[in-house]
Design a protein around this motif. Sequence first.
Motif, PDB file in Angstrom:
ATOM      1  N   UNK A  50       0.764  -1.479   0.453  1.00 44.44           N
ATOM      2  CA  UNK A  50      -0.351   0.095  -0.079  1.00 44.44           C
ATOM      3  C   UNK A  50       1.014   1.265   0.124  1.00 44.44           C
ATOM      4  N   UNK A  51       2.005   1.344  -0.540  1.00 44.23           N
ATOM      5  CA  UNK A  51       2.600   1.717  -0.368  1.00 44.23           C
ATOM      6  C   UNK A  51       3.958   2.314   0.928  1.00 44.23           C
ATOM      7  N   UNK A  52       3.637   1.278   1.668  1.00 44.94           N
ATOM      8  CA  UNK A  52       4.134   1.583   2.737  1.00 44.94           C
ATOM      9  C   UNK A  52       5.239   0.781   2.872  1.00 44.94           C
ATOM     10  N   UNK A  53       6.841   0.983   3.883  1.00 48.55           N
ATOM     11  CA  UNK A  53       7.608  -0.430   3.749  1.00 48.55           C
ATOM     12  C   UNK A  53       8.242  -0.596   5.879  1.00 48.55           C
ATOM     13  N   UNK A  54       8.189  -1.505   5.473  1.00 50.14           N
ATOM     14  CA  UNK A  54       8.970  -1.127   7.277  1.00 50.14           C
ATOM     15  C   UNK A  54      10.210  -0.418   7.695  1.00 50.14           C
ATOM     16  N   UNK A  55      11.357  -0.263   6.489  1.00 47.90           N
ATOM     17  CA  UNK A  55      12.411   0.065   6.837  1.00 47.90           C
ATOM     18  C   UNK A  55      11.795   1.791   6.168  1.00 47.90           C
ATOM     19  N   UNK A  56      10.934   2.288   6.345  1.00 47.73           N
ATOM     20  CA  UNK A  56       9.975   4.165   6.264  1.00 47.73           C
ATOM     21  C   UNK A  56      10.055   3.909   8.060  1.00 47.73           C
ATOM     22  N   UNK A  57       9.936   3.352   9.058  1.00 48.94           N
ATOM     23  CA  UNK A  57       9.717   3.892  10.306  1.00 48.94           C
ATOM     24  C   UNK A  57       7.895   2.924  10.265  1.00 48.94           C
ATOM     25  N   UNK A  58       7.658   3.941  11.651  1.00 44.69           N
ATOM     26  CA  UNK A  58       6.502   3.480  12.066  1.00 44.69           C
ATOM     27  C   UNK A  58       5.353   3.783  11.115  1.00 44.69           C
ATOM     28  N   UNK A  59       5.046   5.220  10.425  1.00 42.99           N
ATOM     29  CA  UNK A  59       4.698   5.263   9.820  1.00 42.99           C
ATOM     30  C   UNK A  59       4.194   4.548   8.555  1.00 42.99           C
ATOM     31  N   UNK A  64       1.275  -0.691   5.857  1.00 48.17           N
ATOM     32  CA  UNK A  64       1.275  -2.186   5.585  1.00 48.17           C
ATOM     33  C   UNK A  64       0.957  -2.470   6.767  1.00 48.17           C
ATOM     34  N   UNK A  65       0.553  -2.144   7.851  1.00 49.12           N
ATOM     35  CA  UNK A  65      -0.518  -3.270   8.331  1.00 49.12           C
ATOM     36  C   UNK A  65      -1.904  -3.228   7.480  1.00 49.12           C
ATOM     37  N   UNK A  66      -2.299  -1.465   7.735  1.00 45.91           N
ATOM     38  CA  UNK A  66      -3.444  -1.230   7.189  1.00 45.91           C
ATOM     39  C   UNK A  66      -4.365  -2.187   5.485  1.00 45.91           C
ATOM     40  N   UNK A  67      -2.760  -1.900   4.590  1.00 48.00           N
ATOM     41  CA  UNK A  67      -3.305  -2.379   3.320  1.00 48.00           C
ATOM     42  C   UNK A  67      -3.671  -4.564   3.579  1.00 48.00           C
ATOM     43  N   UNK A  68      -2.459  -4.143   4.257  1.00 38.88           N
ATOM     44  CA  UNK A  68      -2.777  -6.397   4.590  1.00 38.88           C
ATOM     45  C   UNK A  68      -4.024  -6.451   4.761  1.00 38.88           C
ATOM     46  N   UNK A  69      -4.346  -5.940   5.828  1.00 39.62           N
ATOM     47  CA  UNK A  69      -5.495  -6.481   6.355  1.00 39.62           C
ATOM     48  C   UNK A  69      -6.736  -6.644   5.662  1.00 39.62           C
ATOM     49  N   UNK A  70      -6.619  -5.320   4.674  1.00 40.00           N
ATOM     50  CA  UNK A  70      -7.951  -6.014   3.759  1.00 40.00           C
ATOM     51  C   UNK A  70      -7.408  -6.403   2.850  1.00 40.00           C
ATOM     52  N   UNK A 264       6.724  -3.026  -1.041  1.00 35.66           N
ATOM     53  CA  UNK A 264       5.399  -1.557  -0.406  1.00 35.66           C
ATOM     54  C   UNK A 264       4.758  -1.289  -2.500  1.00 35.66           C
ATOM     55  N   UNK A 265       5.676  -2.097  -3.091  1.00 34.23           N
ATOM     56  CA  UNK A 265       4.439  -2.064  -4.785  1.00 34.23           C
ATOM     57  C   UNK A 265       2.820  -2.754  -4.477  1.00 34.23           C
ATOM     58  N   UNK A 266       2.827  -3.481  -3.256  1.00 38.36           N
ATOM     59  CA  UNK A 266       1.356  -4.279  -3.546  1.00 38.36           C
ATOM     60  C   UNK A 266       0.519  -3.137  -2.889  1.00 38.36           C
ATOM     61  N   UNK A 267      -0.060  -3.577  -3.944  1.00 39.59           N
ATOM     62  CA  UNK A 267      -2.160  -2.608  -4.338  1.00 39.59           C
ATOM     63  C   UNK A 267      -1.212  -1.202  -5.327  1.00 39.59           C
ATOM     64  N   UNK A 268       0.039  -1.373  -5.589  1.00 35.11           N
ATOM     65  CA  UNK A 268      -0.134   0.222  -5.995  1.00 35.11           C
ATOM     66  C   UNK A 268      -0.426  -0.198  -6.943  1.00 35.11           C
ATOM     67  N   UNK A 269       0.267   0.898  -8.343  1.00 38.37           N
ATOM     68  CA  UNK A 269      -0.060   0.920  -9.878  1.00 38.37           C
ATOM     69  C   UNK A 269       1.095   0.032 -10.365  1.00 38.37           C
TER      70      UNK A 269
END
Length: 366
Positions: A50-59, A64-70, A264-269
Motif C-alpha cells: 500500500x505504499x508503505x515499508x518497514x524501513x520507513x519507520x512507524x508510519x 502496510x498493516x492497514x493494507x494487508x488487513x484489507x 511497498x508496491x503491493x496494491x499500487x499501480x
Amino acid sequence: MHLSGQILTPSGLVEGTLDFAERITGIAAHPAPRRYILPGFIDVHVHGGGGGDTMDGPEGVRTLARFHARHGTTTLLPTTITNPWERVLQALEGVRQVRAEGVTDGADILGAHLEGPFVSPQRLGAQPPNAILPDPERLEQVLALDVVRVVTLAPELEGALEAGVRFAKAGVRVSLGHTAGDYEQACTLIRRVQAVGGVAGATHLYNAMGGLQGRDPGPLGAVLASEECYAELILDLEHVHAGSFRAAYHAKGDRLLLITDAMRAAGMTEGESELGGQKVIVREGRALLENGTLAGSVLTLDRALRNAVSCGVPLAAASRMLSDTPARYLGLGDRGRLEAGLRADIVVFNAQLDLEEVWVAGRRIL
C-alpha cells in the motif's frame, strides 16, 4: 456479533453461526449460506504494501498493516531488509513503537522479522549488499529491543551457529535463508537450534538457497528432510512453480506456511517502485530489480489462498498454511483457529473465494 456460513473449525467445516465479541464465544450448527468463514491470516514475512515499508519507520509499518488487513492478514511481522546496521536498528525500533501503540484499523503487530543483514553476500537475491556477520555485540543490540520474533540466518557465516543458539534461547525463531551453504551446515544449524528447545524454519523456501540434486541436497534438502523444521513459501506462482509448491506441501505437511514477502508496491499501480533503496520495476504482477533479479512480491494472502486451491490443495489445508501453521510456528496459542476462547480474527470469503469481510479481535476492518 454473529457470522453465518461454512465455518472452518479444527475438526473441519461446520455449517452454522459463529458468535464472537473480542474473542469467539461459540459455534452453533444449523443451515447457513454458502460462504466460508476462516481464521484470520498470519504473515511472518512482509516488507511492505500500500505504499508503505518497514524501513520507513512507524508510519510505513502502519500503512502496510492497514493494507494487508484489507486482504485478510490479521497478524503480521513487519520485515526488515539488509541495510546499514543503524538503519536496521531504527526500523526495528519503529516496529516496536507500533507494536506498543497498535493499529486500530490494521493487522496486529506482534514483532519483527529480521531478514538481513546476517545473510550470505553470495545469496543476496534482492537484498542490498550490506551483509554483515552476526557477532555477539550486534546480537545483544537486537535482543535488547525485545521485538524480533523471527531472524533469517545463513548457517555458513562465521558465528552463525552461536548466533542461532543465542536467538533460540531468547525465543526467536531461527530461519535459515539467503545461504550459499551446504546440506551439512544447514542440518547443523537446525540441530543446534532444536537442541536448546528452539524452533527452526526456512526463509522463502527454494528462493536464495539453491536447488536439490541427487548427490548435493543443499540447504533445501536439509529443510525438506527435517520433520520439525518449518518453511515459508511465497505462493505468487512467480517465485515458486506450482509443481514445486505441491512437492513442498507433500514433504512438509503441517510445517509449511505461506507468506507474501510483499514490498511497498503491493496494491499500487504498476511501474517503478523501491525495495531497500533499490529501484524496482513492477510489471504484470512481477517485481524485478534493474538487473532482472526477481525482487519482493506484490502478493496478498487472500490471493495466496486462491493460488493454493488452484494448485489442487483442499480449502481447509490451504487455510491452515495461512493461519494455524504460522500460529504454531510462532508459539501463539490465542489465534490461528476458530474455536471458543480464541481471538476473533476472522476472514469471510464468498463461494468464489472473493474476500468479503475481515475482523481483527472482533473489530471489522473490511
